[in-house]
Design a protein around this motif. Structure first.
Motif, PDB file in Angstrom:
ATOM      1  N   ILE A  72     -26.413  67.409  25.899  1.00  0.00           N
ATOM      2  CA  ILE A  72     -27.757  67.871  25.548  1.00  0.00           C
ATOM      3  C   ILE A  72     -28.361  66.978  24.476  1.00  0.00           C
ATOM      4  O   ILE A  72     -29.508  66.539  24.582  1.00  0.00           O
ATOM      5  N   SER A  73     -27.596  66.688  23.452  1.00  0.00           N
ATOM      6  CA  SER A  73     -28.074  65.833  22.355  1.00  0.00           C
ATOM      7  C   SER A  73     -28.427  64.435  22.854  1.00  0.00           C
ATOM      8  O   SER A  73     -29.446  63.864  22.460  1.00  0.00           O
ATOM      9  N   THR A  74     -27.588  63.878  23.722  1.00  0.00           N
ATOM     10  CA  THR A  74     -27.839  62.540  24.260  1.00  0.00           C
ATOM     11  C   THR A  74     -29.134  62.522  25.061  1.00  0.00           C
ATOM     12  O   THR A  74     -29.951  61.605  24.925  1.00  0.00           O
ATOM     13  N   LEU A  75     -29.341  63.534  25.888  1.00  0.00           N
ATOM     14  CA  LEU A  75     -30.569  63.598  26.679  1.00  0.00           C
ATOM     15  C   LEU A  75     -31.799  63.762  25.791  1.00  0.00           C
ATOM     16  O   LEU A  75     -32.823  63.111  25.998  1.00  0.00           O
ATOM     17  N   ARG A  76     -31.699  64.608  24.772  1.00  0.00           N
ATOM     18  CA  ARG A  76     -32.840  64.810  23.869  1.00  0.00           C
ATOM     19  C   ARG A  76     -33.135  63.541  23.075  1.00  0.00           C
ATOM     20  O   ARG A  76     -34.299  63.202  22.872  1.00  0.00           O
ATOM     21  N   THR A  77     -32.100  62.844  22.644  1.00  0.00           N
ATOM     22  CA  THR A  77     -32.289  61.597  21.913  1.00  0.00           C
ATOM     23  C   THR A  77     -32.982  60.554  22.786  1.00  0.00           C
ATOM     24  O   THR A  77     -33.778  59.752  22.302  1.00  0.00           O
ATOM     25  N   ALA A  78     -32.705  60.591  24.080  1.00  0.00           N
ATOM     26  CA  ALA A  78     -33.321  59.656  25.019  1.00  0.00           C
ATOM     27  C   ALA A  78     -34.744  60.085  25.401  1.00  0.00           C
ATOM     28  O   ALA A  78     -35.388  59.424  26.210  1.00  0.00           O
ATOM     29  N   GLY A  79     -35.222  61.184  24.824  1.00  0.00           N
ATOM     30  CA  GLY A  79     -36.595  61.615  25.064  1.00  0.00           C
ATOM     31  C   GLY A  79     -36.775  62.675  26.125  1.00  0.00           C
ATOM     32  O   GLY A  79     -37.899  63.066  26.424  1.00  0.00           O
ATOM     33  N   ARG A  81     -36.840  66.404  27.558  1.00  0.00           N
ATOM     34  CA  ARG A  81     -37.034  67.739  27.004  1.00  0.00           C
ATOM     35  C   ARG A  81     -36.469  68.811  27.934  1.00  0.00           C
ATOM     36  O   ARG A  81     -35.917  69.790  27.481  1.00  0.00           O
ATOM     37  N   GLY A  82     -36.626  68.646  29.217  1.00  0.00           N
ATOM     38  CA  GLY A  82     -36.070  69.599  30.178  1.00  0.00           C
ATOM     39  C   GLY A  82     -34.647  69.193  30.511  1.00  0.00           C
ATOM     40  O   GLY A  82     -34.428  68.247  31.266  1.00  0.00           O
ATOM     41  N   ILE A  83     -33.677  69.887  29.951  1.00  0.00           N
ATOM     42  CA  ILE A  83     -32.279  69.487  30.086  1.00  0.00           C
ATOM     43  C   ILE A  83     -31.805  69.620  31.537  1.00  0.00           C
ATOM     44  O   ILE A  83     -31.169  68.711  32.066  1.00  0.00           O
ATOM     45  N   ALA A  84     -32.121  70.713  32.207  1.00  0.00           N
ATOM     46  CA  ALA A  84     -31.665  70.901  33.592  1.00  0.00           C
ATOM     47  C   ALA A  84     -32.236  69.812  34.503  1.00  0.00           C
ATOM     48  O   ALA A  84     -31.504  69.206  35.291  1.00  0.00           O
ATOM     49  N   SER A  85     -33.531  69.544  34.404  1.00  0.00           N
ATOM     50  CA  SER A  85     -34.132  68.506  35.254  1.00  0.00           C
ATOM     51  C   SER A  85     -33.591  67.127  34.890  1.00  0.00           C
ATOM     52  O   SER A  85     -33.415  66.272  35.767  1.00  0.00           O
ATOM     53  N   SER A  86     -33.295  66.899  33.625  1.00  0.00           N
ATOM     54  CA  SER A  86     -32.723  65.613  33.199  1.00  0.00           C
ATOM     55  C   SER A  86     -31.320  65.420  33.754  1.00  0.00           C
ATOM     56  O   SER A  86     -30.957  64.315  34.169  1.00  0.00           O
ATOM     57  N   LEU A  87     -30.533  66.483  33.770  1.00  0.00           N
ATOM     58  CA  LEU A  87     -29.187  66.386  34.351  1.00  0.00           C
ATOM     59  C   LEU A  87     -29.260  66.064  35.843  1.00  0.00           C
ATOM     60  O   LEU A  87     -28.461  65.273  36.341  1.00  0.00           O
ATOM     61  N   PRO A  94     -24.796  58.644  39.352  1.00  0.00           N
ATOM     62  CA  PRO A  94     -23.760  59.116  38.431  1.00  0.00           C
ATOM     63  C   PRO A  94     -22.845  58.024  37.879  1.00  0.00           C
ATOM     64  O   PRO A  94     -22.161  58.259  36.884  1.00  0.00           O
ATOM     65  N   PHE A  95     -22.811  56.854  38.491  1.00  0.00           N
ATOM     66  CA  PHE A  95     -21.898  55.823  38.007  1.00  0.00           C
ATOM     67  C   PHE A  95     -22.557  54.877  37.013  1.00  0.00           C
ATOM     68  O   PHE A  95     -21.875  54.072  36.394  1.00  0.00           O
ATOM     69  N   THR A  96     -23.873  54.954  36.868  1.00  0.00           N
ATOM     70  CA  THR A  96     -24.545  54.047  35.932  1.00  0.00           C
ATOM     71  C   THR A  96     -25.424  54.769  34.921  1.00  0.00           C
ATOM     72  O   THR A  96     -25.412  54.430  33.748  1.00  0.00           O
ATOM     73  N   ARG A  97     -26.201  55.750  35.349  1.00  0.00           N
ATOM     74  CA  ARG A  97     -27.177  56.394  34.457  1.00  0.00           C
ATOM     75  C   ARG A  97     -26.557  57.031  33.219  1.00  0.00           C
ATOM     76  O   ARG A  97     -27.045  56.820  32.112  1.00  0.00           O
ATOM     77  N   PRO A  98     -25.473  57.795  33.324  1.00  0.00           N
ATOM     78  CA  PRO A  98     -24.887  58.370  32.103  1.00  0.00           C
ATOM     79  C   PRO A  98     -24.422  57.290  31.129  1.00  0.00           C
ATOM     80  O   PRO A  98     -24.571  57.429  29.916  1.00  0.00           O
TER      81      PRO A  98
END
Length: 105
Positions: A72-79, A81-87, A94-98
């Motif tokens: 959650i923190s990593t996604l928020r730091t990357a800008g 806001r919607g955690i579910a949609s960001s996941l 999955p092999f590059t984006r994270p």
């Protein structure tokens, strides 16, 4: 949404603090800090179904909570806001984006 109105509310609490240490300011600070914890837990539970987790032994629950909070923190730091949609967006590659999010690729 702030309206600028001032309101007064009486709240009764039980604490193990000594009477001299349990001022209204201290009690309100403790209550507000609990709201912050609950807000994070709400996101972890609604996004990752944390309360339904079957991990119950050893350090597993704490470790998984840490990993979920890290995500959650990593996604928020990357800008994001919607955690579910960001996941969901991250899961498309999955092999590059994270790895991109944490600066490892």
């Amino acid at each position: 949404m702030p309206t600028g109105k001032i309101a007064r509310e009486t709240v009764y609490t039980i604490t193990d603090l000594p009477a001299r240490a349990a001022s209204p300011q201290v009690i309100s600070q403790l209550a507000r800090s609990q709201w912050g914890i609950e807000a994070v837990h709400h996101v972890r539970d609604t996004t990752f179904s944390e309360d339904a987790s079957k991990i119950r032994t050893g350090h597993g629950p704490e470790n998984m909570a840490t990993l979920r909070s890290f995500a959650i923190s990593t996604l928020r730091t990357a800008g994001h806001r919607g955690i579910a949609s960001s996941l969901r967006e991250v899961s498309y590659t999955p092999f590059t984006r994270p790895l991109n999010l944490i600066g490892l690729s």
